[in-house]
Enzyme design. Structure first.
Site, PDB file in Angstrom:
ATOM      1  N   MET A  56       9.731  52.774  46.408  1.00 18.27           N
ATOM      2  CA  MET A  56      10.154  53.606  47.536  1.00 18.27           C
ATOM      3  C   MET A  56      10.742  52.757  48.645  1.00 18.27           C
ATOM      4  O   MET A  56      10.491  52.997  49.802  1.00 18.27           O
ATOM      5  CB  MET A  56       8.889  54.310  47.991  1.00 18.27           C
ATOM      6  CG  MET A  56       8.929  55.357  48.942  1.00 18.27           C
ATOM      7  SD  MET A  56       7.312  56.161  48.721  1.00 18.27           S
ATOM      8  CE  MET A  56       6.705  55.412  47.204  1.00 18.27           C
ATOM      9  N   PRO A  57      11.555  51.775  48.267  1.00 19.87           N
ATOM     10  CA  PRO A  57      12.072  50.864  49.308  1.00 19.87           C
ATOM     11  C   PRO A  57      13.137  51.518  50.199  1.00 19.87           C
ATOM     12  O   PRO A  57      13.814  52.473  49.792  1.00 19.87           O
ATOM     13  CB  PRO A  57      12.700  49.724  48.504  1.00 19.87           C
ATOM     14  CG  PRO A  57      12.204  49.874  47.107  1.00 19.87           C
ATOM     15  CD  PRO A  57      11.932  51.329  46.915  1.00 19.87           C
ATOM     16  N   TYR A  58      13.236  50.947  51.385  1.00 18.22           N
ATOM     17  CA  TYR A  58      14.314  51.292  52.317  1.00 18.22           C
ATOM     18  C   TYR A  58      15.023  49.992  52.677  1.00 18.22           C
ATOM     19  O   TYR A  58      14.380  49.028  53.100  1.00 18.22           O
ATOM     20  CB  TYR A  58      13.735  51.945  53.577  1.00 18.22           C
ATOM     21  CG  TYR A  58      14.756  52.103  54.673  1.00 18.22           C
ATOM     22  CD1 TYR A  58      15.649  53.168  54.669  1.00 18.22           C
ATOM     23  CD2 TYR A  58      14.856  51.185  55.706  1.00 18.22           C
ATOM     24  CE1 TYR A  58      16.597  53.310  55.666  1.00 18.22           C
ATOM     25  CE2 TYR A  58      15.804  51.318  56.704  1.00 18.22           C
ATOM     26  CZ  TYR A  58      16.667  52.386  56.680  1.00 18.22           C
ATOM     27  OH  TYR A  58      17.619  52.523  57.668  1.00 18.22           O
ATOM     28  N   PHE A 108      16.332  53.856  49.083  1.00 19.88           N
ATOM     29  CA  PHE A 108      17.376  54.221  50.045  1.00 19.88           C
ATOM     30  C   PHE A 108      18.120  52.956  50.470  1.00 19.88           C
ATOM     31  O   PHE A 108      17.493  51.925  50.729  1.00 19.88           O
ATOM     32  CB  PHE A 108      16.771  54.803  51.326  1.00 19.88           C
ATOM     33  CG  PHE A 108      16.288  56.207  51.243  1.00 19.88           C
ATOM     34  CD1 PHE A 108      16.223  56.901  50.057  1.00 19.88           C
ATOM     35  CD2 PHE A 108      15.873  56.871  52.401  1.00 19.88           C
ATOM     36  CE1 PHE A 108      15.763  58.209  50.004  1.00 19.88           C
ATOM     37  CE2 PHE A 108      15.411  58.179  52.363  1.00 19.88           C
ATOM     38  CZ  PHE A 108      15.366  58.849  51.171  1.00 19.88           C
ATOM     39  N   LYS A 138      12.454  47.060  53.413  1.00 13.57           N
ATOM     40  CA  LYS A 138      11.090  47.542  53.645  1.00 13.57           C
ATOM     41  C   LYS A 138      10.507  48.021  52.323  1.00 13.57           C
ATOM     42  O   LYS A 138      11.120  48.846  51.647  1.00 13.57           O
ATOM     43  CB  LYS A 138      11.075  48.702  54.654  1.00 13.57           C
ATOM     44  CG  LYS A 138      11.421  48.282  56.065  1.00 13.57           C
ATOM     45  CD  LYS A 138      11.224  49.439  57.044  1.00 13.57           C
ATOM     46  CE  LYS A 138      11.969  49.192  58.340  1.00 13.57           C
ATOM     47  NZ  LYS A 138      11.443  48.072  59.131  1.00 13.57           N
TER      48      LYS A 138
END
Lengths: 73, 73, 73, 73, 73, 73
Positions: E1-3, E47, A7
Site C-alpha cells: 500500500m505504498p505512496y 499510488f 511511504k
C-alpha cells in the site's frame, strides 16, 4: 534534481517490521536509476526519502491497516 | 498562513544524532522571521514542522547516506 | 542534505497573486543560509521547493481563505 | 483515489502523548466518509496517513510548541 | 500500500517544459514495479503522484534553478 | 494545531475537472470538524490544503489514471 518520497507501512521485511537496510538500498538505487533512465536526471542531485508508517497510522477502506491485517490472518 | 516542512538527516548536533532542541528553536524562529520579512506573513499562523530522517532512509547519488558517511570516514 | 518545502497562499506580492520572482529568490537564499548557519548544512545539497496554493484550496478556522479574505475586506 | 495526510502534535489522547488507537480509527473512518460523501470517492482507494510530530519539532509563532505549552501551564 | 511522490522541475522532456505523458507513464510503471520487486507490494494499491515544479520555485545552492540554468547556458 | 493535506485527482465535480468551490468548502469544514470532535483541536489553528492532481500525474496499478479512465469508458 528530483525529490522522491516513498511511504510504506511498517510490515514485511526480514522481521515483519518493515524494509531491511538492504531493501532500502535497493529502493534508493532503483528510483535513482529510473529517474536517470527515463528523464536523464543526474543521481548526484536525486534525493530519496523513505518514511515507514506504523500500521495504526495508515488507513484504507476507512480502516486502519492494523485492523485489516488482523481480519486477514 | 505558511506551512514549512524541513527534513534533515539524523546526524550532526551535540550528540551526532540530529539537531538539538536549541537548534530546532533557531530553525523555527529563523523560518518564521524569514517569511515575515520577505512576504509579510504573520508568525501567528506560520507552521514549521521538522522531520528527522534516519541515515538509512535518505538516499542521494543512488546510495543511502549511511553508506556515503561510512565511505567518507 | 536538507529538503525544505514552503507552502504559501497565492496572495500578496507585486500583483496580489503570490510571491514575486525576487521574493522567491529571497526565500531560497534565506532558508539555505539558515540551514548552513544553524546546522552547518552545505547549500550545495539543500533543496527548497515553494508551492503556491490557490485561496480556495487553503482552509483555516474551517473556512477557505478566499472566504476569510472576503469577510476581512 | 484520494491521499490524505494528517499531521498532529504528540499531545492529548489518553496518555497525553498523542491520539489513541481508537482516535486514529475515528480519523481514518471520518476522512474516508467525508471524501465519499462530498466527492463520491470510493473508500477502497482512499489512503489516510497520520504523522505524529514531537512538540519540539513543531513551531508556530516562531516558537516550538513545547515552549508554548510550558508558558501556558 | 505504498505512496510515492515524485517531484521534478518543469524542464526537459519533448518541449523542454517537463516530462512527456509517455515519460510519466514510465515513471509510474517503473516505481510500481520496483516496489513489487523489492518489497512484494501489490501494484493495485501503489499510488504514484508526480509534481512538476516551476524553475523559479525550486532552489538549490541558495539559488533558484531558473538562475542556475541561465548561468549554465 | 493540525495540518491536513488532501490530494485528489482533477476529475468529478460540476465540470468533470475536480471539486467545485462548494465541495472544497465542505472538505475544509468537514476535516476541521472531525479534528475538533475526535481530538479536541481548535479549528483556529487547523490548516487544510487541497492539491488537485492531473490524471496523467497520478498512477495506480502501474498505470496513469488517465489511461485507467479511458479503459473504463
Amino acid at each position: 534534481m528530483p525529490y522522491v518520497n516513498i511511504k510504506v507501512t511498517q510490515e514485511g521485511g526480514p522481521n515483519g517490521t518493515g524494509p531491511s537496510v538492504e531493501e532500502k538500498a535497493q529502493l534508493v538505487a532503483g528510483v535513482s536509476d529510473l529517474l536517470e533512465t527515463v528523464l536523464g536526471k543526474d543521481p548526484a542531485t536525486t534525493f530519496v526519502v523513505i518514511d515507514e508508517v506504523p500500521l495504526d497510522n495508515w488507513g484504507i477502506r476507512g480502516k486502519r491497516v492494523s485492523v485489516i491485517r488482523a481480519e486477514q490472518s
